[in-house]
Design a protein around this motif. Structure first.
Motif, PDB file in Angstrom:
ATOM      1  N   ALA A  12     -18.638-110.615  98.459  1.00  0.00           N
ATOM      2  CA  ALA A  12     -18.583-109.506  99.408  1.00  0.00           C
ATOM      3  C   ALA A  12     -19.967-108.906  99.584  1.00  0.00           C
ATOM      4  O   ALA A  12     -20.777-108.894  98.654  1.00  0.00           O
ATOM      5  CB  ALA A  12     -17.615-108.432  98.912  1.00  0.00           C
ATOM      6  N   ALA A  13     -20.207-108.390 100.785  1.00  0.00           N
ATOM      7  CA  ALA A  13     -21.467-107.726 101.095  1.00  0.00           C
ATOM      8  C   ALA A  13     -21.237-106.227 101.239  1.00  0.00           C
ATOM      9  O   ALA A  13     -20.335-105.802 101.961  1.00  0.00           O
ATOM     10  CB  ALA A  13     -22.047-108.282 102.393  1.00  0.00           C
ATOM     11  N   TYR A  72     -16.195-107.936  89.937  1.00  0.00           N
ATOM     12  CA  TYR A  72     -14.936-107.194  89.887  1.00  0.00           C
ATOM     13  C   TYR A  72     -13.748-108.141  89.774  1.00  0.00           C
ATOM     14  O   TYR A  72     -13.767-109.238  90.332  1.00  0.00           O
ATOM     15  CB  TYR A  72     -14.778-106.368  91.176  1.00  0.00           C
ATOM     16  CG  TYR A  72     -15.954-105.467  91.437  1.00  0.00           C
ATOM     17  CD1 TYR A  72     -15.960-104.158  90.993  1.00  0.00           C
ATOM     18  CD2 TYR A  72     -17.081-105.933  92.118  1.00  0.00           C
ATOM     19  CE1 TYR A  72     -17.051-103.327  91.228  1.00  0.00           C
ATOM     20  CE2 TYR A  72     -18.175-105.119  92.352  1.00  0.00           C
ATOM     21  CZ  TYR A  72     -18.145-103.812  91.906  1.00  0.00           C
ATOM     22  OH  TYR A  72     -19.228-102.998  92.128  1.00  0.00           O
ATOM     23  N   LEU A  73     -12.711-107.686  89.096  1.00  0.00           N
ATOM     24  CA  LEU A  73     -11.475-108.445  88.955  1.00  0.00           C
ATOM     25  C   LEU A  73     -10.330-107.559  89.428  1.00  0.00           C
ATOM     26  O   LEU A  73     -10.216-106.402  88.988  1.00  0.00           O
ATOM     27  CB  LEU A  73     -11.281-108.845  87.489  1.00  0.00           C
ATOM     28  CG  LEU A  73     -10.237-109.906  87.174  1.00  0.00           C
ATOM     29  CD1 LEU A  73     -10.602-111.241  87.802  1.00  0.00           C
ATOM     30  CD2 LEU A  73     -10.070-110.059  85.673  1.00  0.00           C
ATOM     31  N   THR A  86      -5.061-113.158  91.813  1.00  0.00           N
ATOM     32  CA  THR A  86      -6.122-112.393  91.168  1.00  0.00           C
ATOM     33  C   THR A  86      -7.441-112.826  91.791  1.00  0.00           C
ATOM     34  O   THR A  86      -7.703-114.021  91.931  1.00  0.00           O
ATOM     35  CB  THR A  86      -6.142-112.633  89.648  1.00  0.00           C
ATOM     36  OG1 THR A  86      -4.878-112.234  89.111  1.00  0.00           O
ATOM     37  CG2 THR A  86      -7.244-111.846  88.970  1.00  0.00           C
ATOM     38  N   TYR A  87      -8.231-111.842  92.174  1.00  0.00           N
ATOM     39  CA  TYR A  87      -9.529-112.097  92.799  1.00  0.00           C
ATOM     40  C   TYR A  87     -10.651-111.730  91.844  1.00  0.00           C
ATOM     41  O   TYR A  87     -10.622-110.672  91.220  1.00  0.00           O
ATOM     42  CB  TYR A  87      -9.691-111.273  94.083  1.00  0.00           C
ATOM     43  CG  TYR A  87      -8.736-111.682  95.163  1.00  0.00           C
ATOM     44  CD1 TYR A  87      -8.991-112.797  95.954  1.00  0.00           C
ATOM     45  CD2 TYR A  87      -7.571-110.959  95.408  1.00  0.00           C
ATOM     46  CE1 TYR A  87      -8.112-113.180  96.952  1.00  0.00           C
ATOM     47  CE2 TYR A  87      -6.695-111.337  96.413  1.00  0.00           C
ATOM     48  CZ  TYR A  87      -6.963-112.443  97.180  1.00  0.00           C
ATOM     49  OH  TYR A  87      -6.097-112.829  98.162  1.00  0.00           O
ATOM     50  N   LEU A  88     -11.640-112.612  91.751  1.00  0.00           N
ATOM     51  CA  LEU A  88     -12.877-112.351  91.037  1.00  0.00           C
ATOM     52  C   LEU A  88     -13.949-112.224  92.103  1.00  0.00           C
ATOM     53  O   LEU A  88     -14.286-113.202  92.777  1.00  0.00           O
ATOM     54  CB  LEU A  88     -13.206-113.502  90.076  1.00  0.00           C
ATOM     55  CG  LEU A  88     -14.530-113.383  89.313  1.00  0.00           C
ATOM     56  CD1 LEU A  88     -14.517-112.175  88.386  1.00  0.00           C
ATOM     57  CD2 LEU A  88     -14.791-114.661  88.526  1.00  0.00           C
ATOM     58  N   LEU A 131     -11.014-102.841  95.967  1.00  0.00           N
ATOM     59  CA  LEU A 131     -12.403-103.148  95.650  1.00  0.00           C
ATOM     60  C   LEU A 131     -13.365-102.677  96.737  1.00  0.00           C
ATOM     61  O   LEU A 131     -14.535-102.442  96.454  1.00  0.00           O
ATOM     62  CB  LEU A 131     -12.568-104.640  95.385  1.00  0.00           C
ATOM     63  CG  LEU A 131     -11.803-105.163  94.165  1.00  0.00           C
ATOM     64  CD1 LEU A 131     -12.038-106.650  93.986  1.00  0.00           C
ATOM     65  CD2 LEU A 131     -12.160-104.392  92.911  1.00  0.00           C
ATOM     66  N   LEU A 132     -12.892-102.516  97.961  1.00  0.00           N
ATOM     67  CA  LEU A 132     -13.749-102.003  99.030  1.00  0.00           C
ATOM     68  C   LEU A 132     -14.341-100.657  98.616  1.00  0.00           C
ATOM     69  O   LEU A 132     -15.557-100.466  98.650  1.00  0.00           O
ATOM     70  CB  LEU A 132     -12.957-101.846 100.332  1.00  0.00           C
ATOM     71  CG  LEU A 132     -13.705-101.117 101.426  1.00  0.00           C
ATOM     72  CD1 LEU A 132     -14.170-102.083 102.483  1.00  0.00           C
ATOM     73  CD2 LEU A 132     -12.866-100.056 102.062  1.00  0.00           C
ATOM     74  N   LEU A 133     -13.493 -99.733  98.227  1.00  0.00           N
ATOM     75  CA  LEU A 133     -13.953 -98.403  97.836  1.00  0.00           C
ATOM     76  C   LEU A 133     -14.764 -98.449  96.547  1.00  0.00           C
ATOM     77  O   LEU A 133     -15.814 -97.803  96.435  1.00  0.00           O
ATOM     78  CB  LEU A 133     -12.751 -97.461  97.687  1.00  0.00           C
ATOM     79  CG  LEU A 133     -13.073 -96.001  97.421  1.00  0.00           C
ATOM     80  CD1 LEU A 133     -13.948 -95.409  98.519  1.00  0.00           C
ATOM     81  CD2 LEU A 133     -11.781 -95.210  97.291  1.00  0.00           C
ATOM     82  N   ARG A 134     -14.319 -99.228  95.580  1.00  0.00           N
ATOM     83  CA  ARG A 134     -15.031 -99.310  94.304  1.00  0.00           C
ATOM     84  C   ARG A 134     -16.445 -99.853  94.492  1.00  0.00           C
ATOM     85  O   ARG A 134     -17.408 -99.337  93.920  1.00  0.00           O
ATOM     86  CB  ARG A 134     -14.250-100.175  93.308  1.00  0.00           C
ATOM     87  CG  ARG A 134     -14.930-100.377  91.975  1.00  0.00           C
ATOM     88  CD  ARG A 134     -15.183 -99.028  91.278  1.00  0.00           C
ATOM     89  NE  ARG A 134     -16.065 -99.173  90.156  1.00  0.00           N
ATOM     90  CZ  ARG A 134     -15.669 -99.168  88.883  1.00  0.00           C
ATOM     91  NH1 ARG A 134     -14.408 -98.992  88.584  1.00  0.00           N
ATOM     92  NH2 ARG A 134     -16.554 -99.313  87.919  1.00  0.00           N
ATOM     93  N   CYS A 135     -16.593-100.889  95.312  1.00  0.00           N
ATOM     94  CA  CYS A 135     -17.923-101.450  95.560  1.00  0.00           C
ATOM     95  C   CYS A 135     -18.831-100.430  96.242  1.00  0.00           C
ATOM     96  O   CYS A 135     -20.006-100.304  95.889  1.00  0.00           O
ATOM     97  CB  CYS A 135     -17.815-102.716  96.411  1.00  0.00           C
ATOM     98  SG  CYS A 135     -17.094-104.137  95.566  1.00  0.00           S
ATOM     99  N   MET A 136     -18.291 -99.696  97.224  1.00  0.00           N
ATOM    100  CA  MET A 136     -19.097 -98.683  97.901  1.00  0.00           C
ATOM    101  C   MET A 136     -19.519 -97.587  96.931  1.00  0.00           C
ATOM    102  O   MET A 136     -20.681 -97.164  96.913  1.00  0.00           O
ATOM    103  CB  MET A 136     -18.328 -98.073  99.075  1.00  0.00           C
ATOM    104  CG  MET A 136     -19.162 -97.052  99.853  1.00  0.00           C
ATOM    105  SD  MET A 136     -18.205 -96.063 101.023  1.00  0.00           S
ATOM    106  CE  MET A 136     -17.392 -94.907  99.894  1.00  0.00           C
TER     107      MET A 136
END
Length: 159
Positions: A12-13, A72-73, A86-88, A131-136
């Motif tokens: 992801a970017a 992230y997992l 499950t996504y890594l 994960l969108l919010l966590r990455c931001m």
């Protein structure tokens, strides 16, 4: 012998410009959802190359990663099918160039959006993944790791 569990590897970017984040709105089995430019790692490519490719395919913007934001997992169960995945995720930040005018967006991508952090937070019910919010938030907290932290052995690329 039991089946071996294998998470789906994604890239992801996390792209910020002038206080706004580049997201995609995409069709999913759950309806229209927001996400980072992201996708599955293809055979024979490094996570870095996969992120560059996915960003271009989904946004028409060339992407130059500058740092790893995090790894992230997360687990997701589709309501419609009961599929348990499950996504890594490897998330990279960096800079984008101007969009390539003649490039069509990847299938399923409806449009790109530039949203403020508050707009991203307020739209959490439309996020494809938590994960969108966590990455931001990790990006805003200043989390940056050298790109060489993610090593790809040449045997992967020789395929």
């Amino acid at each position: 012998m039991p089946t071996r569990w294998k998470p789906s590897v994604t890239v992801a970017a996390v792209i910020e410009r002038e206080g706004r984040f580049l997201l995609v709105e995409e069709e999913t089995p759950e309806g229209l959802r927001l996400n980072n430019p992201a996708g599955h790692l293809d055979p024979g490519e490094s996570p870095l190359a996969g992120c560059v490719r996915e960003t271009l395919e989904e946004t028409a913007h060339p992407f130059q990663p500058t740092a790893l934001v995090g790894v992230y997992l997360a687990r997701f169960v589709r309501e419609a099918t009961g599929e348990d995945v499950t996504y890594l995720r490897f998330a990279f930040c960096g800079a984008v160039g101007a969009p390539e005018a003649d490039r069509a967006l990847d299938q399923g991508i409806v449009r790109t959006l530039w949203l403020t952090p508050d707009e991203v937070r307020a739209s959490a019910d439309r996020h494809r993944s938590p994960l969108l919010l966590r990455c931001m938030e990790d990006y805003l907290a200043g989390r940056r790791y050298p790109l060489d932290l993610v090593f790809t052995d040449p045997s992967v690329l020789a395929g």
